[in-house]
Scaffold this motif. Sequence first.
Motif, PDB file in Angstrom:
ATOM      1  N   GLN A 140       0.828  -1.208   0.000  1.00  0.00           N
ATOM      2  CA  GLN A 140       0.000   0.000   0.000  1.00  0.00           C
ATOM      3  C   GLN A 140       0.863   1.259   0.000  1.00  0.00           C
ATOM      4  O   GLN A 140       0.591   2.219  -0.732  1.00  0.00           O
ATOM      5  CB  GLN A 140      -0.915   0.003   1.220  1.00  0.00           C
ATOM      6  CG  GLN A 140      -1.862   1.200   1.269  1.00  0.00           C
ATOM      7  CD  GLN A 140      -2.859   1.101   2.418  1.00  0.00           C
ATOM      8  OE1 GLN A 140      -2.938   0.082   3.098  1.00  0.00           O
ATOM      9  NE2 GLN A 140      -3.615   2.152   2.635  1.00  0.00           N
ATOM     10  N   ASN A 141       1.918   1.246   0.796  1.00  0.00           N
ATOM     11  CA  ASN A 141       2.814   2.401   0.826  1.00  0.00           C
ATOM     12  C   ASN A 141       3.501   2.597  -0.521  1.00  0.00           C
ATOM     13  O   ASN A 141       3.605   3.731  -1.024  1.00  0.00           O
ATOM     14  CB  ASN A 141       3.872   2.214   1.922  1.00  0.00           C
ATOM     15  CG  ASN A 141       3.293   2.310   3.319  1.00  0.00           C
ATOM     16  OD1 ASN A 141       2.260   2.948   3.532  1.00  0.00           O
ATOM     17  ND2 ASN A 141       3.938   1.676   4.282  1.00  0.00           N
ATOM     18  N   CYS A 193       1.673   4.093  -3.686  1.00  0.00           N
ATOM     19  CA  CYS A 193       1.483   5.536  -3.725  1.00  0.00           C
ATOM     20  C   CYS A 193       2.489   6.222  -4.641  1.00  0.00           C
ATOM     21  O   CYS A 193       2.278   7.373  -5.031  1.00  0.00           O
ATOM     22  CB  CYS A 193       1.592   6.127  -2.319  1.00  0.00           C
ATOM     23  SG  CYS A 193       0.223   5.684  -1.233  1.00  0.00           S
ATOM     24  N   LYS A 194       3.573   5.502  -4.989  1.00  0.00           N
ATOM     25  CA  LYS A 194       4.582   6.133  -5.835  1.00  0.00           C
ATOM     26  C   LYS A 194       4.882   5.361  -7.111  1.00  0.00           C
ATOM     27  O   LYS A 194       5.358   5.943  -8.084  1.00  0.00           O
ATOM     28  CB  LYS A 194       5.880   6.347  -5.059  1.00  0.00           C
ATOM     29  CG  LYS A 194       6.517   5.074  -4.515  1.00  0.00           C
ATOM     30  CD  LYS A 194       7.803   5.382  -3.743  1.00  0.00           C
ATOM     31  CE  LYS A 194       8.454   4.120  -3.200  1.00  0.00           C
ATOM     32  NZ  LYS A 194       9.709   4.412  -2.464  1.00  0.00           N
ATOM     33  N   LEU A 251      -4.010   0.031  -8.025  1.00  0.00           N
ATOM     34  CA  LEU A 251      -4.292   1.238  -7.254  1.00  0.00           C
ATOM     35  C   LEU A 251      -5.790   1.369  -6.985  1.00  0.00           C
ATOM     36  O   LEU A 251      -6.209   1.711  -5.870  1.00  0.00           O
ATOM     37  CB  LEU A 251      -3.782   2.457  -8.012  1.00  0.00           C
ATOM     38  CG  LEU A 251      -3.791   3.787  -7.259  1.00  0.00           C
ATOM     39  CD1 LEU A 251      -2.880   3.727  -6.033  1.00  0.00           C
ATOM     40  CD2 LEU A 251      -3.353   4.928  -8.179  1.00  0.00           C
ATOM     41  N   ARG A 304      -7.511   1.555  -3.334  1.00  0.00           N
ATOM     42  CA  ARG A 304      -8.249   2.755  -2.927  1.00  0.00           C
ATOM     43  C   ARG A 304      -9.708   2.442  -2.597  1.00  0.00           C
ATOM     44  O   ARG A 304     -10.343   3.146  -1.806  1.00  0.00           O
ATOM     45  CB  ARG A 304      -8.191   3.816  -4.029  1.00  0.00           C
ATOM     46  CG  ARG A 304      -6.820   4.423  -4.221  1.00  0.00           C
ATOM     47  CD  ARG A 304      -6.478   5.370  -3.099  1.00  0.00           C
ATOM     48  NE  ARG A 304      -5.204   6.011  -3.332  1.00  0.00           N
ATOM     49  CZ  ARG A 304      -4.203   6.031  -2.470  1.00  0.00           C
ATOM     50  NH1 ARG A 304      -4.332   5.425  -1.296  1.00  0.00           N
ATOM     51  NH2 ARG A 304      -3.075   6.649  -2.749  1.00  0.00           N
ATOM     52  N   MET A 315      -2.778   8.256 -10.356  1.00  0.00           N
ATOM     53  CA  MET A 315      -2.636   8.794  -8.998  1.00  0.00           C
ATOM     54  C   MET A 315      -3.634   9.910  -8.735  1.00  0.00           C
ATOM     55  O   MET A 315      -4.238   9.984  -7.658  1.00  0.00           O
ATOM     56  CB  MET A 315      -1.212   9.338  -8.803  1.00  0.00           C
ATOM     57  CG  MET A 315      -0.137   8.284  -8.764  1.00  0.00           C
ATOM     58  SD  MET A 315       1.509   9.051  -8.659  1.00  0.00           S
ATOM     59  CE  MET A 315       2.542   7.607  -8.478  1.00  0.00           C
ATOM     60  N   GLU A 341      -3.156  11.828   2.904  1.00  0.00           N
ATOM     61  CA  GLU A 341      -1.941  11.053   3.091  1.00  0.00           C
ATOM     62  C   GLU A 341      -0.742  11.774   2.471  1.00  0.00           C
ATOM     63  O   GLU A 341      -0.688  11.957   1.250  1.00  0.00           O
ATOM     64  CB  GLU A 341      -2.076   9.663   2.453  1.00  0.00           C
ATOM     65  CG  GLU A 341      -3.181   8.811   3.054  1.00  0.00           C
ATOM     66  CD  GLU A 341      -3.258   7.440   2.412  1.00  0.00           C
ATOM     67  OE1 GLU A 341      -2.304   7.047   1.700  1.00  0.00           O
ATOM     68  OE2 GLU A 341      -4.274   6.752   2.618  1.00  0.00           O
ATOM     69  N   ARG A 367       2.114  10.679   1.804  1.00  0.00           N
ATOM     70  CA  ARG A 367       2.814   9.827   0.845  1.00  0.00           C
ATOM     71  C   ARG A 367       2.212   9.929  -0.555  1.00  0.00           C
ATOM     72  O   ARG A 367       2.892   9.682  -1.547  1.00  0.00           O
ATOM     73  CB  ARG A 367       2.820   8.371   1.318  1.00  0.00           C
ATOM     74  CG  ARG A 367       1.432   7.776   1.471  1.00  0.00           C
ATOM     75  CD  ARG A 367       1.468   6.437   2.173  1.00  0.00           C
ATOM     76  NE  ARG A 367       0.117   5.916   2.368  1.00  0.00           N
ATOM     77  CZ  ARG A 367      -0.163   4.820   3.064  1.00  0.00           C
ATOM     78  NH1 ARG A 367       0.817   4.140   3.620  1.00  0.00           N
ATOM     79  NH2 ARG A 367      -1.406   4.408   3.196  1.00  0.00           N
ATOM     80  N   TRP A 368       0.923  10.289  -0.637  1.00  0.00           N
ATOM     81  CA  TRP A 368       0.305  10.470  -1.957  1.00  0.00           C
ATOM     82  C   TRP A 368       0.946  11.672  -2.657  1.00  0.00           C
ATOM     83  O   TRP A 368       1.292  11.603  -3.837  1.00  0.00           O
ATOM     84  CB  TRP A 368      -1.203  10.654  -1.831  1.00  0.00           C
ATOM     85  CG  TRP A 368      -1.873  10.948  -3.132  1.00  0.00           C
ATOM     86  CD1 TRP A 368      -2.083  10.086  -4.172  1.00  0.00           C
ATOM     87  CD2 TRP A 368      -2.410  12.210  -3.561  1.00  0.00           C
ATOM     88  NE1 TRP A 368      -2.715  10.727  -5.218  1.00  0.00           N
ATOM     89  CE2 TRP A 368      -2.927  12.025  -4.870  1.00  0.00           C
ATOM     90  CE3 TRP A 368      -2.506  13.462  -2.969  1.00  0.00           C
ATOM     91  CZ2 TRP A 368      -3.529  13.063  -5.579  1.00  0.00           C
ATOM     92  CZ3 TRP A 368      -3.112  14.497  -3.677  1.00  0.00           C
ATOM     93  CH2 TRP A 368      -3.614  14.288  -4.972  1.00  0.00           C
TER      94      TRP A 368
END
Length: 272
Positions: free
Chosen positions: A143-144, A147-148, A184, A188, A226, A234, A236-237
């Motif tokens: 999940q982390n 985000c990228k 993603l 989400r 994204m 968040e 990190r987003w």
Amino acid sequence: MTTPVLALVPAYAPDTAALQATIASLESQDSPVDICVIDDGSPTPVSETLPPRPGLTILRLTPNGGITAALRAGVDHALANGYEFVCRLDVGDNAYPNRVSRQLQYMHQRPQTDLLGAHSRVIDPSGELLFIHGTSGGAEGVQNYLCKNAAFKHSTFFVRLDSLRRFGNYSAGWPVAQDYELALRIMRQGGVVDCLDDILIDYVDDPAGLSTRKRNAQLRMRLKAMLAHPAPLEPRWYAGVLRTLITIITPHGLAKHISLASWGAQQAGRTG
């Protein structure tokens, strides 16, 4: 249907030897798996070099509609024929003999998991190891990372079909980034995306491949995904959006050099 798992292999004018090697790796699994090659309008039909046989189906699409359309057709075929899971494998990539059994076992043990990946040996066309790709840390780690960027190679995708009924098929609106958008979207919308630490495939990083040839288009689509699936609360987003913007303007050769250097440093840290 003879097995709960259908392997989807999209193909357009594939190299015959590469296709046969990929299919052979699936036919050598220690757990039964059916195979569906989606011939996306190849000028010479795939069936002329890969005749159908038990456990192997060739779907012929015309005209050529692109990889997302091919994957959508493969998923629709799996849904219509009562399979429980689909997995991905691109032409040129090879699955290890325990790939299907390991991922199937994990999905049975964790029925809350919607999409499962694994680690890959990323190799060049000569077979030389470049780096290992994948995400550790379980669903939280994935999940982390999502985000990228993509948390694991698309050829390791192993998806529960009930989850695709719930979250939707591959989306036609995301050409060249359909796998990232699907993962993603599932995350989400409250689904579980996970990754095994096991190395289960060899993934060929081909300079002439789709991912290299359409790198900039993929990055723009990744950014679009994204923004379409935001997490404004968040931090990190925001970091992921910024990282993607920077990657877009970074020359491909430099970005690849940085990636390889980073992996080399990680390996040195583990063995030092």
